[in-house]
Write a protein that holds these residues in place. Structure first.
Motif, short mmCIF file in Angstrom:
data_model
loop_
_atom_site.label_atom_id
_atom_site.label_comp_id
_atom_site.label_asym_id
_atom_site.label_seq_id
_atom_site.Cartn_x
_atom_site.Cartn_y
_atom_site.Cartn_z
N SER A 25 -16.36 95.94 39.72
CA SER A 25 -16.91 95.82 41.27
C SER A 25 -18.14 95.04 41.17
O SER A 25 -18.41 94.12 41.92
N HIS A 26 -18.84 95.38 40.24
CA HIS A 26 -20.36 94.79 39.92
C HIS A 26 -20.09 93.31 39.83
O HIS A 26 -20.58 92.44 40.31
N MET A 27 -19.38 93.02 38.77
CA MET A 27 -19.04 91.43 38.38
C MET A 27 -18.42 90.59 39.59
O MET A 27 -18.67 89.40 39.89
N ALA A 28 -17.60 91.37 40.25
CA ALA A 28 -16.87 90.57 41.47
C ALA A 28 -18.03 90.28 42.42
O ALA A 28 -18.02 89.26 43.14
N GLY A 29 -18.82 91.46 42.63
CA GLY A 29 -19.93 91.19 43.81
C GLY A 29 -20.82 90.41 43.27
O GLY A 29 -21.32 89.56 44.26
N PHE A 35 -20.22 90.85 31.80
CA PHE A 35 -19.80 92.11 31.35
C PHE A 35 -18.40 92.26 31.00
O PHE A 35 -17.80 93.19 30.74
N ARG A 36 -17.54 90.99 31.28
CA ARG A 36 -15.97 90.90 31.03
C ARG A 36 -15.38 91.47 29.76
O ARG A 36 -14.74 92.45 29.75
N PRO A 37 -16.21 91.25 28.43
CA PRO A 37 -15.63 92.10 27.35
C PRO A 37 -15.75 93.39 27.16
O PRO A 37 -14.90 94.22 26.99
N HIS A 39 -16.10 95.37 30.12
CA HIS A 39 -15.19 95.91 31.07
C HIS A 39 -13.89 95.95 30.55
O HIS A 39 -13.29 97.09 30.80
N ALA A 40 -13.21 95.06 29.78
CA ALA A 40 -11.90 95.04 29.31
C ALA A 40 -11.75 96.33 28.35
O ALA A 40 -10.88 96.84 28.41
N HIS A 41 -12.73 96.29 27.38
CA HIS A 41 -12.66 97.20 26.44
C HIS A 41 -12.73 98.95 26.83
O HIS A 41 -12.24 99.89 26.62
N ILE A 42 -13.81 98.77 28.04
CA ILE A 42 -13.69 100.16 28.62
C ILE A 42 -12.44 100.74 29.29
O ILE A 42 -12.03 101.87 29.06
N MET A 86 -20.60 97.45 21.86
CA MET A 86 -20.17 96.12 22.15
C MET A 86 -21.19 95.79 23.29
O MET A 86 -21.80 94.71 23.14
N TRP A 87 -21.64 96.75 24.20
CA TRP A 87 -22.77 96.36 25.33
C TRP A 87 -23.92 96.02 24.39
O TRP A 87 -24.46 95.07 24.90
N LEU A 88 -24.48 96.92 23.78
CA LEU A 88 -25.73 96.51 22.83
C LEU A 88 -25.73 95.44 22.04
O LEU A 88 -26.65 94.50 22.19
N ASN A 89 -24.58 95.06 21.65
CA ASN A 89 -24.43 93.82 20.64
C ASN A 89 -24.27 92.71 21.25
O ASN A 89 -24.84 91.68 21.23
#
Length: 133
Positions: A25-29, A35-37, A39-42, A86-89
């Motif tokens: 939702s954040h990315m769309a807005g 955050f795409r990778p 988001h996908a892994h989560i 992944m987020w940190l890296n």
């Protein structure tokens, strides 16, 4: 034991699902797909895989309680470790050290790989003498 782990994993999956949906939702807005990778892994690891493991343990009885616990803990630690790592890296928030971020990511992913291996073993350890209804 399996029911307890089943509900734990399903609850964690629900949290991952909410976080993944919020990131989407954040990315769309915002129009930013940074955050795409993550988001996908989560959603794939955190929501889908962890949920499937939770359902599996809610349906089947496994011959080894220690195997169920080992898989459960590695699933929790690995799924959180991989996605946070992944987020940190990827985004390097808070000016985090590159080496620390990479190690967190690698260790989280490695624990998740162990979790998948333990799950494979669990599928061969189903107690067929126990009928769950």
């Amino acid at each position: 034991m399996e029911r307890k782990w089943g509900i734990r994993l399903i609850r964690l999956a629900a949290i991952f699902g909410l976080i993944g949906a919020m990131l989407g939702s954040h990315m769309a807005g915002s129009g930013s797909y940074q955050f795409r990778p993550i988001h996908a892994h989560i959603l794939v690891v955190g929501w889908l895989s962890v949920f499937a493991w939770g359902i599996f343990y809610s349906v089947f009885k496994i011959k080894s309680a220690k195997l169920v616990a080992a898989h459960g803990w590695t699933a929790i630690i690995g799924s959180i470790g991989l996605t946070v790592g992944m987020w940190l890296n990827t985004l390097k928030p808070f000016g985090i050290n590159d080496t620390f971020a990479l190690l967190f990511y690698i260790i989280g992913g490695s624990i998740l790989l162990i979790s998948f291996g333990l799950f494979i073993i669990s599928t061969f350890m189903i107690d067929s003498s126990s009928n769950r209804k």
